[in-house]
Design an enzyme around this catalytic site. Structure first.
Site, PDB file in Angstrom:
ATOM      1  N   SER A 135       2.960  -0.648  -0.710  1.00  0.00           N
ATOM      2  CA  SER A 135       4.267  -0.719  -1.441  1.00  0.00           C
ATOM      3  C   SER A 135       3.941  -1.685  -2.695  1.00  0.00           C
ATOM      4  O   SER A 135       2.956  -2.257  -2.844  1.00  0.00           O
ATOM      5  CB  SER A 135       5.349  -1.653  -0.754  1.00  0.00           C
ATOM      6  OG  SER A 135       6.479  -2.139  -1.679  1.00  0.00           O
ATOM      7  N   TYR A 148       7.944  -9.304   4.281  1.00  0.00           N
ATOM      8  CA  TYR A 148       7.642  -8.161   4.045  1.00  0.00           C
ATOM      9  C   TYR A 148       6.420  -8.037   3.103  1.00  0.00           C
ATOM     10  O   TYR A 148       5.608  -7.405   2.933  1.00  0.00           O
ATOM     11  CB  TYR A 148       8.823  -7.269   3.545  1.00  0.00           C
ATOM     12  CG  TYR A 148       8.436  -5.953   3.125  1.00  0.00           C
ATOM     13  CD1 TYR A 148       8.247  -4.904   4.177  1.00  0.00           C
ATOM     14  CD2 TYR A 148       8.458  -5.439   1.885  1.00  0.00           C
ATOM     15  CE1 TYR A 148       8.184  -3.588   3.695  1.00  0.00           C
ATOM     16  CE2 TYR A 148       8.251  -4.059   1.559  1.00  0.00           C
ATOM     17  CZ  TYR A 148       8.020  -3.096   2.390  1.00  0.00           C
ATOM     18  OH  TYR A 148       7.956  -1.867   2.057  1.00  0.00           O
TER      19      TYR A 148
END
Length: 275
Positions: A135, A148
């Site tokens: 990501s 995250y």
């Protein structure tokens, strides 16, 4: 020649779109999800090119069983796509030990153990391609996504280390760096059991942004992701890192530049020495 794929996290979003695209292209796909019954439509559309399997990447035995199914069904695996993940929300102080461990179990330990399960096969055949779905959050820290962010930063390290270890064996490694995509990510976002009001002004905007991702017209479609991965699989020399989506550059370019400037400033100031 058709390639053989094992893909995690196919119940929705990026994984589902990729599995559907690959089956339509005539590739051989083992699509996995924790609840394989949600993949019934994919299997029907796959017309023999796609089989479904239950897989919780936190379970070593299930990882090994998925690899064995791919071997039994298609004779092996050419490309592994480590896509299964979820987002734990919360500032560092809000996220408990158990929540942090759970985040890493799925986002980091899962890809590690599944990759470990396919490596003996790839060493023997001197080929293979491990694709990790990272990501932009693996480089850009978003307030409120501390766990995250940390898991995606860690995945960067896993991919880069693996690449240095297996290149001489003919095995390829690519870390995808997607920007924002219209997926069910917001519905899989887990809120921390503890909330601290002092952080609300800082992390509230991140929460609102993530929760609105499904409805934002400007967000990239999962089909774009599937197209990028399809083209990646056809490259003779795929890159180690690949930004995905027009907005990925918006996030990544200034982040890389800021890190380099910070490094240059520290070196120029002499802070890196004790002299």
């Amino acid at each position: 020649m058709a390639k053989r794929w094992l893909i995690t996290g196919c119940s929705s979003g990026l994984g589902r779109a990729l599995a559907a695209r690959l089956a339509a292209e005539g590739e051989q796909v083992v699509a996995t999800a924790r609840r394989p019954e949600v993949l019934a439509e994919l299997v029907e559309q796959g017309r023999g090119n796609l089989v479904a399997a239950g897989l919780d990447v936190r379970d070593q035995a299930q990882c090994e069983a998925a690899v064995e199914l791919a071997v039994a069904t298609f004779g092996g695996i050419d490309i592994l796509v480590n896509n299964a993940a979820y987002g734990q929300f919360g500032a560092v102080e809000e996220v408990s030990d158990s929540e942090l461990v759970a985040q890493f179990e799925t986002n980091v330990f899962g890809p590690w153990r599944l990759t470990r399960a396919v490596l003996p096969m790839w060493r023997a055949q001197h080929s293979g391609h491990a694709i990790f779905v990272g990501s932009v959050a693996g480089l850009v820290p978003f307030p409120g996504l501390s766990a995250y962010n940390a898991s995606k930063f860690a995945l960067e390290g896993v991919a880069e280390s693996l690449a240095s270890e297996v290149a001489h064996l003919g095995v390829k490694v690519t870390l995808l760096q997607p920007g924002g995509f219209a997926t069910s990510y917001s519905s899989s976002l887990v809120l921390p059991s503890q909330r601290i009001d002092d952080y609300a002004p800082i992390i509230g905007g991140t929460l609102s942004g993530v929760q609105g991702m499904n409805h934002a017209e400007a967000i990239n479609s999962p089909e774009l992701f599937a197209d990028v991965v399809w083209r990646l699989s056809r490259m003779e020399k795929p890159p180690l890192r690949l930004p995905v989506g027009p907005d990925a550059e918006y996030f990544l370019s200034p982040a890389y530049a800021a890190r380099l400037k910070e490094y240059d400033d520290v070196i120029e100031a002499g802070h890196h020495t004790l002299a």
